[in-house]
Structure formats: C-alpha cells, structure tokens
Write a protein that holds these residues in place. Structure first.
Motif, short mmCIF file in Angstrom:
data_model
loop_
_atom_site.label_atom_id
_atom_site.label_comp_id
_atom_site.label_asym_id
_atom_site.label_seq_id
_atom_site.Cartn_x
_atom_site.Cartn_y
_atom_site.Cartn_z
N GLN A 1 46.29 59.72 43.02
CA GLN A 1 45.41 58.82 43.78
C GLN A 1 45.32 57.43 43.15
O GLN A 1 45.16 56.43 43.85
CB GLN A 1 44.01 59.43 43.87
CG GLN A 1 43.89 60.51 44.92
CD GLN A 1 44.16 59.95 46.31
OE1 GLN A 1 43.53 58.99 46.75
NE2 GLN A 1 45.11 60.56 47.02
N LYS A 2 45.47 57.37 41.85
CA LYS A 2 45.44 56.09 41.13
C LYS A 2 46.58 55.18 41.57
O LYS A 2 46.48 53.96 41.46
CB LYS A 2 45.52 56.36 39.62
CG LYS A 2 45.30 55.16 38.74
CD LYS A 2 45.28 55.59 37.28
CE LYS A 2 45.15 54.41 36.34
NZ LYS A 2 45.13 54.84 34.92
N ARG A 3 47.68 55.78 42.09
CA ARG A 3 48.83 55.00 42.57
C ARG A 3 48.93 54.99 44.09
O ARG A 3 49.39 54.01 44.67
CB ARG A 3 50.12 55.54 41.98
CG ARG A 3 50.37 55.08 40.56
CD ARG A 3 49.70 55.99 39.53
NE ARG A 3 49.54 55.32 38.25
CZ ARG A 3 48.95 55.88 37.21
NH1 ARG A 3 48.47 57.11 37.29
NH2 ARG A 3 48.82 55.21 36.09
N LEU A 4 48.51 56.07 44.74
CA LEU A 4 48.57 56.14 46.20
C LEU A 4 47.46 55.32 46.85
O LEU A 4 47.56 54.95 48.01
CB LEU A 4 48.44 57.60 46.65
CG LEU A 4 49.55 58.54 46.22
CD1 LEU A 4 49.19 59.98 46.58
CD2 LEU A 4 50.89 58.15 46.84
N ASN A 5 46.42 55.08 46.08
CA ASN A 5 45.27 54.30 46.58
C ASN A 5 44.75 53.49 45.39
O ASN A 5 43.65 53.72 44.90
CB ASN A 5 44.20 55.22 47.13
CG ASN A 5 43.03 54.46 47.73
OD1 ASN A 5 43.19 53.36 48.22
ND2 ASN A 5 41.85 55.07 47.67
N ALA A 6 45.58 52.55 44.93
CA ALA A 6 45.30 51.81 43.71
C ALA A 6 44.25 50.73 43.97
O ALA A 6 44.55 49.66 44.53
CB ALA A 6 46.58 51.18 43.16
N VAL A 7 43.04 50.99 43.56
CA VAL A 7 41.93 50.07 43.80
C VAL A 7 42.11 48.80 42.99
O VAL A 7 42.44 48.83 41.80
CB VAL A 7 40.60 50.75 43.45
CG1 VAL A 7 39.44 49.75 43.55
CG2 VAL A 7 40.34 51.93 44.37
N GLN A 8 41.91 47.66 43.64
CA GLN A 8 41.95 46.36 42.99
C GLN A 8 40.51 45.84 42.91
O GLN A 8 39.87 45.64 43.94
CB GLN A 8 42.81 45.38 43.79
CG GLN A 8 44.17 45.92 44.19
CD GLN A 8 45.09 46.12 43.02
OE1 GLN A 8 45.47 45.18 42.33
NE2 GLN A 8 45.48 47.37 42.79
N ARG A 9 40.03 45.64 41.71
CA ARG A 9 38.65 45.18 41.52
C ARG A 9 38.63 43.69 41.19
O ARG A 9 39.52 43.19 40.50
CB ARG A 9 37.96 45.97 40.41
CG ARG A 9 37.83 47.46 40.72
CD ARG A 9 37.12 48.21 39.60
NE ARG A 9 37.03 49.64 39.90
CZ ARG A 9 36.09 50.20 40.63
NH1 ARG A 9 35.10 49.45 41.12
NH2 ARG A 9 36.09 51.49 40.86
N ASN A 10 37.56 43.03 41.65
CA ASN A 10 37.44 41.61 41.31
C ASN A 10 36.74 41.44 39.97
O ASN A 10 36.49 42.44 39.26
CB ASN A 10 36.73 40.85 42.44
CG ASN A 10 35.26 41.25 42.60
OD1 ASN A 10 34.66 41.89 41.74
ND2 ASN A 10 34.69 40.88 43.73
N CYS A 11 36.43 40.21 39.61
CA CYS A 11 35.88 39.93 38.28
C CYS A 11 34.49 40.51 38.06
O CYS A 11 34.02 40.57 36.91
CB CYS A 11 35.86 38.42 38.05
SG CYS A 11 37.51 37.68 38.00
N ARG A 12 33.83 40.94 39.12
CA ARG A 12 32.52 41.58 39.00
C ARG A 12 32.63 43.10 39.08
O ARG A 12 31.61 43.79 39.10
CB ARG A 12 31.57 41.06 40.08
CG ARG A 12 31.23 39.58 39.95
CD ARG A 12 30.30 39.14 41.04
NE ARG A 12 29.06 39.93 41.04
CZ ARG A 12 28.27 40.08 42.10
NH1 ARG A 12 28.60 39.53 43.27
NH2 ARG A 12 27.16 40.80 42.01
N GLY A 13 33.86 43.61 39.12
CA GLY A 13 34.05 45.04 39.19
C GLY A 13 33.91 45.63 40.56
O GLY A 13 33.88 46.86 40.72
N ILE A 14 33.83 44.79 41.58
CA ILE A 14 33.68 45.26 42.96
C ILE A 14 35.05 45.63 43.52
O ILE A 14 36.04 44.93 43.31
CB ILE A 14 33.05 44.16 43.84
CG1 ILE A 14 31.64 43.82 43.33
CG2 ILE A 14 33.01 44.59 45.31
CD1 ILE A 14 31.04 42.60 43.99
N GLU A 15 35.09 46.76 44.23
CA GLU A 15 36.33 47.16 44.88
C GLU A 15 36.64 46.19 46.01
O GLU A 15 35.91 46.12 47.00
CB GLU A 15 36.22 48.59 45.42
CG GLU A 15 36.09 49.64 44.34
CD GLU A 15 36.13 51.06 44.90
OE1 GLU A 15 36.48 51.21 46.09
OE2 GLU A 15 35.81 52.00 44.14
#
Length: 332
Positions: free
Chosen positions: A306-320
């Motif tokens: 899931q870490k690669r199939l749905n790789a979440v990108q977070r901004n500088c505040r940690g928000i998805e």
C-alpha cells in the motif's frame, strides 16, 4: 512502440501528472509473457543489474575462497543506505581480505541513513567510501580482483574484473551489449534492451542449486541471498527491502537509478524489467508493486504494498495532499 502511462499522481480528485514507461515479463525459456511500451528499448540497467555484476564473484570461486557468507553475497548486490549496519559489514569484509577503504574505487558520499548521517555530523567525521551505496558491489569487485590477481584499477572497462562482468552480462541477457556508460560509482554499466534485462532476471529465476553450470549455481545463490537478507540489499524504509520482506523471501527485487526496476520470481520462473522514462523512483516503485500484485506474489493489502500502490504525498504541515499509484490501465 511508445511509452505508456505506468504511474499517476492524483490531487484533489484530479489527475495532476503521469509517468510514462516500459515494462516486460519474460519466462524461463526467454519468451515474452507480456509487455507494455517498447520491450526492445535499449537502456542502462544501472543498479538493477547488480546481481549480474556479482556473478563472476561467485562462479569464479572467489567468494568461496574468501569465505563469504550469504549476507555478504546479498551485500554484493546492494544499493544500501550507508547505515552503520552496512558500513560495518563492508569494513569487516575488506578487513578479512587484508584490504581497506582506500582499495575501493566507488568514491564517498553522505549516507542516506539519517542516523548515520547525524552521527557523522555530531562527531565531525567525513563520509567515506564504505558509506557509498555501491560499496558492497565494490567489495565484491575487489574480492574477485584479489582472486584474479589484477591491477588496482578494477573499474577500468578493460580490467579483467569488468571483462568478466561483461561476458556474464551478455550471456544472461542473450545480447551483445552495444556499449557502456560510467555509473555513479565509477564502474562501467553495460547497456542492453529492456527485454534482455528481463531475460537475465528469468535466468536467475530458473537457476537451480544443482544446476549444470557454475554460472547457474551462482545465480541461484545470489537470488536466495538477496531474498534472505533484504536489509543488506537496501535498508530501512526502502522499497526493495520492504517489498521483499512482504513477499517472505519468495521474490528478489532490485531498484536502479533513473527509474529502473527488476524482479526475480523463482516459483513462477519469471523475470521482470521496467523503465520509467523520466527516471522517477516514485513511479518505478508504484509500477513494480503493481506488477508483483498482478502476478500474485504480493498481497495488495500489505502495508509495504500500500505504501507504493497508494503512496501518500504530504505537504510541509503533514497534511495528506496527493497520492501516487499505478496508472489506471497498468498493469491491467
């Protein structure tokens, strides 16, 4: 044939960008099972072919002469983090040969491992060649060189070590290499087609412990060493390590710079090679995870998948803010 979308980045419910690439699956007979894009594309495999570069180390008898362990064989195929685990392992390996850091020709760079990098900063130490992500491969090169009795510049293309690597490379890819480029670690990286690279992975997949040749036996040992010691191949948090752990040692995979990835599936007798055109590792990781799920060797729901199939990108505040996933029609 044109490249096809292999990974996508979605933000706010919209497709924001797409990564194009090529991929191919080859069986043990060297035949293409399925392909996307152009399987005949000539590429540099970069570090995704390190197990091929390690073949002469094992088949020559140099590894056994030096008493190398399975963990060290895995390290010879590694693109590691430069963590203390890796630095110490390479140092101990060379010490056992009566050699040292100055005998390597890979160069030094800051370790990718945060704890080791912070240790260097706090102690005011400089990175050394042991920290180089390719230092395990180079430890294998110097071990082979010691066995062959060659000169110290083992990365030169006409050196006996690199001649042995090229011969093995052309044999298992089934192609005469059209040339080489100098890799980041100063060793020559021989070009081949994407299908040739996949064919070489299928060679490793079908290799048997009691195979008829020293090369096949060497391929078997290296494949099993990688699968048995995934932490040595990459390190904490890395796709190679986490995905191999998720597949419980049944599959060996290896990343390479500029968006290359390979996989060896012994139970299925299959080899995989893929290349992302723009060189993005986030795309190659998503693509290889998708292919492994498609072939039934990786559970889609596993956290590492899931870490690669749905790789979440977070901004500088940690928000998805976005996520990367395999493209809608890849691998199908």
């Amino acid at each position: 044939m044109n490249a096809v979308p292999v990974a996508e980045l979605w933000r706010g419910g919209r497709l924001e960008s797409a990564h194009l690439g090529h991929a191919v699956i080859v069986d043990g007979a060297g035949q293409v099972v399925q392909a996307w894009g152009d399987p005949g594309l000539t590429i540099y495999p970069r570090s995704a072919c390190k197990m091929i570069q390690a073949l002469p180390l094992v088949e020559s008898g140099a590894a056994d002469r030096a008493g190398l362990t399975s963990s060290q064989l895995a390290l010879s195929c590694a693109s590691h983090q430069g963590a203390a685990l890796h630095r110490q392992a390479v140092g101990n390996w060379l010490e056992g040969l009566g050699l040292g850091e100055s005998d390597l020709r890979c160069g030094a760079h800051e370790p990718y491992d945060l704890a080791e990098r912070n240790r260097l900063i706090k102690t005011d130490e400089s990175p050394c060649q042991y920290h180089n992500n390719c230092s395990g491969k180079h430890a294998g090169f110097v071990t082979l060189n010691q066995h062959l009795g060659g000169g110290s510049e083992y990365v030169e293309p006409d050196h006996p070590v690199q001649k042995a690597v090229r011969e093995a490379f052309e044999d298992v890819t089934g192609e005469v290499s059209p040339g080489f480029g100098i890799d980041g670690c100063s060793a020559p990286n021989f070009a081949t087609s994407l299908v040739g690279l996949a064919r070489s992975m299928a060679y490793f997949a079908k290799a048997r412990e009691d195979g008829p040749s020293a090369r096949e036996k060497a391929a078997y040992r290296l494949t099993r060493a990688m699968a048995a010691h995934p932490m040595m191949v990459a390190g904490e948090g890395r796709a190679c390590t986490e995905l191999m752990q998720a597949m419980a040692g049944k599959v060996s995979i290896k990343t390479g710079a500029e968006g290359v990835f390979t996989a060896i599936l012994p139970e299925q007798g299959l080899g995989i090679a893929l290349k992302v055109v723009d060189g993005a590792s986030r795309a190659s990781e998503a693509a290889i995870a998708g292919l492994l799920v498609k072939l039934g060797v990786l559970e889609a729901g596993h956290p590492a998948a899931q870490k690669r199939l749905n790789a979440v990108q977070r901004n500088c505040r940690g928000i998805e803010a976005a996520f990367v996933r395999p493209a809608a029609d890849f691998p199908g």
